[in-house]
Write a protein that holds these residues in place. Structure first.
Motif, PDB file in Angstrom:
ATOM      1  N   VAL A   1      -7.303   5.696  -8.712  1.00  0.00           N
ATOM      2  CA  VAL A   1      -7.698   6.586  -7.799  1.00  0.00           C
ATOM      3  C   VAL A   1      -7.259   8.100  -7.969  1.00  0.00           C
TER       4      VAL A   1
ATOM      5  N   GLY B   1      -8.779   0.573  -0.978  1.00  0.00           N
ATOM      6  CA  GLY B   1      -7.812   1.775  -0.071  1.00  0.00           C
ATOM      7  C   GLY B   1      -8.554   2.054   1.058  1.00  0.00           C
TER       8      GLY B   1
ATOM      9  N   SER C   1     -11.627   1.302  -4.290  1.00  0.00           N
ATOM     10  CA  SER C   1     -10.326   0.561  -4.909  1.00  0.00           C
ATOM     11  C   SER C   1      -9.528  -0.167  -4.157  1.00  0.00           C
TER      12      SER C   1
ATOM     13  N   MET D   1       0.838  -1.171  -0.234  1.00  0.00           N
ATOM     14  CA  MET D   1      -0.055  -0.123  -0.096  1.00  0.00           C
ATOM     15  C   MET D   1       0.797   1.336  -0.103  1.00  0.00           C
TER      16      MET D   1
ATOM     17  N   VAL E   1     -11.827   6.238  -2.783  1.00  0.00           N
ATOM     18  CA  VAL E   1     -10.711   5.504  -2.232  1.00  0.00           C
ATOM     19  C   VAL E   1     -11.065   3.871  -1.831  1.00  0.00           C
ATOM     20  N   THR E   2     -11.990   3.841  -1.068  1.00  0.00           N
ATOM     21  CA  THR E   2     -12.430   2.575  -0.671  1.00  0.00           C
ATOM     22  C   THR E   2     -12.884   1.532  -1.713  1.00  0.00           C
TER      23      THR E   2
ATOM     24  N   LYS F   1      -3.813   0.059  -7.990  1.00  0.00           N
ATOM     25  CA  LYS F   1      -4.738   0.999  -8.220  1.00  0.00           C
ATOM     26  C   LYS F   1      -4.633   2.427  -7.947  1.00  0.00           C
ATOM     27  N   LYS F   2      -3.430   2.854  -7.832  1.00  0.00           N
ATOM     28  CA  LYS F   2      -3.158   4.111  -7.551  1.00  0.00           C
ATOM     29  C   LYS F   2      -3.401   5.178  -8.864  1.00  0.00           C
TER      30      LYS F   2
ATOM     31  N   VAL G   1      -3.549   3.336  -0.735  1.00  0.00           N
ATOM     32  CA  VAL G   1      -4.167   2.726  -1.959  1.00  0.00           C
ATOM     33  C   VAL G   1      -2.994   1.544  -2.571  1.00  0.00           C
TER      34      VAL G   1
END
Length: 80
Positions: free
Chosen positions: A75, A35, A33, A1, A30-31, A71-72, A67
């Motif tokens: 996002v 995160g 993905s 992460m 965020v969530t 996935k960054k 994240v």
């Protein structure tokens, strides 16, 4: 992460309900993905160095979040 910080400036007339909605929507991005939001802080209302859309003041919010590396990009693009 990976950990990130994102600073948002809103109009000075933002209400507490609108701020809550802003926090909820950003946290949802965020969530979704996989995160997590570490913190969402209101820094306060400050005078801007130059007017933005005819506003001399803005309310600053700082969001810290984590994240996954894969996935960054999605996002960060969605937060823009």
């Amino acid at each position: 992460m990976l950990r990130y910080e994102s600073l948002f400036i809103t109009v000075p007339e933002i209400t507490s309900d609108e701020a809550g909605t802003l926090e909820k929507n950003l946290s949802k991005v965020v969530t979704e993905s996989k995160g997590s939001v570490i913190s969402f802080d209101r820094w306060g209302k400050y005078h801007l160095a130059y007017p933005i859309r005819r506003n001399d003041y803005g309310v600053y919010y700082l969001m810290r979040f984590e994240v996954a590396d894969d996935k960054k990009d999605a996002v960060l693009e969605e937060l823009k």
